[in-house]
Design a protein around this motif. Sequence first.
Motif, PDB file in Angstrom:
ATOM      1  N   ASN A  61      -8.505   1.983  -2.065  1.00  0.00           N
ATOM      2  CA  ASN A  61      -7.153   1.666  -1.907  1.00  0.00           C
ATOM      3  C   ASN A  61      -6.931   2.140  -0.507  1.00  0.00           C
ATOM      4  O   ASN A  61      -6.949   3.464  -0.357  1.00  0.00           O
ATOM      5  N   GLY A  62      -6.120   1.321   0.014  1.00  0.00           N
ATOM      6  CA  GLY A  62      -5.265   2.002   1.273  1.00  0.00           C
ATOM      7  C   GLY A  62      -3.835   2.376   0.923  1.00  0.00           C
ATOM      8  O   GLY A  62      -3.415   1.924  -0.181  1.00  0.00           O
ATOM      9  N   TYR A  63      -3.351   3.309   1.486  1.00  0.00           N
ATOM     10  CA  TYR A  63      -1.910   3.538   1.300  1.00  0.00           C
ATOM     11  C   TYR A  63      -1.046   3.716   2.581  1.00  0.00           C
ATOM     12  O   TYR A  63      -1.588   4.374   3.524  1.00  0.00           O
TER      13      TYR A  63
ATOM     14  N   ARG B 139       2.903   5.105   3.431  1.00  0.00           N
ATOM     15  CA  ARG B 139       4.206   5.726   2.878  1.00  0.00           C
ATOM     16  C   ARG B 139       4.307   5.424   1.377  1.00  0.00           C
ATOM     17  O   ARG B 139       5.466   5.001   0.869  1.00  0.00           O
ATOM     18  N   GLY B 140       3.269   5.800   0.893  1.00  0.00           N
ATOM     19  CA  GLY B 140       3.096   6.048  -0.584  1.00  0.00           C
ATOM     20  C   GLY B 140       2.963   4.720  -1.232  1.00  0.00           C
ATOM     21  O   GLY B 140       2.650   4.514  -2.549  1.00  0.00           O
ATOM     22  N   GLU B 141       2.811   3.424  -0.573  1.00  0.00           N
ATOM     23  CA  GLU B 141       2.562   2.332  -1.199  1.00  0.00           C
ATOM     24  C   GLU B 141       1.034   1.762  -1.058  1.00  0.00           C
ATOM     25  O   GLU B 141       0.466   2.184   0.246  1.00  0.00           O
ATOM     26  N   ARG B 142       0.423   1.151  -1.886  1.00  0.00           N
ATOM     27  CA  ARG B 142      -0.713   0.619  -1.656  1.00  0.00           C
ATOM     28  C   ARG B 142      -0.829  -0.475  -0.542  1.00  0.00           C
ATOM     29  O   ARG B 142       0.350  -1.056  -0.622  1.00  0.00           O
ATOM     30  N   VAL B 143      -1.738  -0.315   0.232  1.00  0.00           N
ATOM     31  CA  VAL B 143      -1.841  -1.511   1.410  1.00  0.00           C
ATOM     32  C   VAL B 143      -3.156  -2.227   0.767  1.00  0.00           C
ATOM     33  O   VAL B 143      -4.386  -1.721   0.799  1.00  0.00           O
TER      34      VAL B 143
ATOM     35  N   SER C 170      -3.652   2.281   8.181  1.00  0.00           N
ATOM     36  CA  SER C 170      -3.839   2.443   6.803  1.00  0.00           C
ATOM     37  C   SER C 170      -4.556   1.462   6.009  1.00  0.00           C
ATOM     38  O   SER C 170      -4.990   1.528   5.020  1.00  0.00           O
TER      39      SER C 170
ATOM     40  N   ARG D 206      -9.324   1.753   4.562  1.00  0.00           N
ATOM     41  CA  ARG D 206      -9.270   2.963   4.111  1.00  0.00           C
ATOM     42  C   ARG D 206     -10.919   3.429   4.357  1.00  0.00           C
ATOM     43  O   ARG D 206     -10.832   4.512   4.616  1.00  0.00           O
TER      44      ARG D 206
ATOM     45  N   TYR E 211      -2.614  -4.196  -8.513  1.00  0.00           N
ATOM     46  CA  TYR E 211      -3.625  -3.203  -8.192  1.00  0.00           C
ATOM     47  C   TYR E 211      -4.464  -3.714  -7.494  1.00  0.00           C
ATOM     48  O   TYR E 211      -4.647  -4.889  -6.846  1.00  0.00           O
TER      49      TYR E 211
END
Length: 586
Positions: A162-164, A166-170, A199, A202, A325
Amino acid sequence: MSDSEKNKFVPKTWPRKLRSTEWFGGTSRDHIYHRSWMKNQGLPADLFDGRPVIGICNTWSQLTPCNAHLRDLADRVKHGIYEAGGLPLEFPVFSVGESSLRPTAMMYRNMAAMDVEEALRANPLDGVVLLAGCDKTTPALLMGACSVDIPAIVVSGGPMLNGYFRGERVASGTALWQMSEDIKAGKMTQEDFLEAEQSMSRSAGSCNTMGTASTMASMAEALGMALSGNAAIPAVDSRRRVMAHLTGRRIVDMVKDDLKPSDILTRQAFENAIRVNGAIGGSTNAVIHLLAIAGRVGVDLTLDDWDKLGQEIATIVNLMPSGKYLMEEFFYAGGLPVVIKHLAEAGKLHKNAITVSGESIWEEVKEVRNWNPDVILPVEKALTQKGGIVVLKGNLAPQGAVLKPSAASAHLLQHRGRAVVFEDIDDYKAKINDEALDIDENCVMVLKNCGPKGYPGMAEVGNMGLPPKVLRKGIKDMVRISDARMSGTAYGTVVLHTTPEAAAGGPLAVIQNGDMIELDVEKRRLHVDISDEEMASRLANWKSHLEPPKSGYIKLFHDHVQGADTGADFDFLKGCRGAAVPKDSH
Ligand code: FES
């Protein structure tokens, strides 16, 4: 669902003479020649004692970043092959990297498949491990292996973590499309976009959404061509290396048993895969690739099968671009075996279809559990109850077009709107940001000449971005129609693969600005509101503005590629040409 007795596989007796002994198993000058040169790699003499010789067909390339870690996995495969008593020989094939190849990676899928086929047939190989990752590498390897039909097994490179931002999944790709739209809408700055770039990727691996790479890895597993659980293990998880190791062990036994792609890839296997694609909310690209693979093994799969078999399949995998997800979470929830088990228990799968393990697909999954019902949803909470790919037909697409309901907007599934036409991708780029463009959210955007012959290569441009003046109103989706493909990471009410394509003189070629177009997904209808006479007259007067290529691979592609409705394979590559050993020239 009844299962055919044809699925029963009877292993051949072992030991017996293998194809590689034609090269290595004798004392003639030619046998010595073949062995001696191999020994310059430090291979002991007893490795040429008639044991299975296994190719590791590697799409490793630094130009294919999603596959840049495959050398390591190939080493793990080798461990397994040696342990099981085989001789591994790794070789490279043309690697089709989605993120950099121009004009589009799809133009090179068939070339890679040809490379694989000829490499397998011409070399002293008894079986092959297909090391794939990025989108086109999986179908290209399967197509080539199917046309030779020696024992073959896929091991995927696995998705990125998973990439993130600023706190959100990318989400790979999905975030890129969304952020570029946000910039046009004035909701994001260019500086933030550049920061987000860092980001997006990952770790090593393929796109972390249920994009085309993850879809095709899932298709390989659902078809029975990979070990159970292969699709979702992240690239950098140690269990990915274990999967490669076990795959190496397994291929040696497949050679001993003579378990070939044609034994596994029955019609039932394809039907299973189509249903699994609906359940995972898989990419529309799977339609083209599975049709092409089926063509190589002589299974009569059609575009209509996609519509028929995908009906009533709920999308239960809550992954972007359809859901929330990413692949890492899908793996932790139990991955594809959980989905396969669910479909089998619901009576929507051929349970007896055999896999590379030699066991039935049901045997492989019957004990698995769903560890996260928010990632793999119960049917009553499915993203959509009708997740299968929809095949649309009508006077705009006599041979069909496709749409992915799980990625579309419910309010646009029945829509009538005024056509705003772009003659090709350059025309689209020149006009889309023009504030004077006569367009609003009720219009239907029509893009021509992006099909197999037209682009050439059938680019992933079907999810064309919306005009800024529409985006600024907060509108996120419009009906879009083209003969292009769409990235598996993309979303929207997007009609794709319109066939015949515009460059081949299909009706799409003669759609004009202002024509009224009707999309009705429930009725499977794609219609332009003009009379048959008007359509015939326009088609009679149509002339392509495209210059056909004059030489090189691009000409071969243009002259021989077939329509998207049959898989966009080359006409002369369809079918299995077998593994007969070519004669020696020495
Ligand atoms: Fe390679 Fe997405 S670009 S998998």
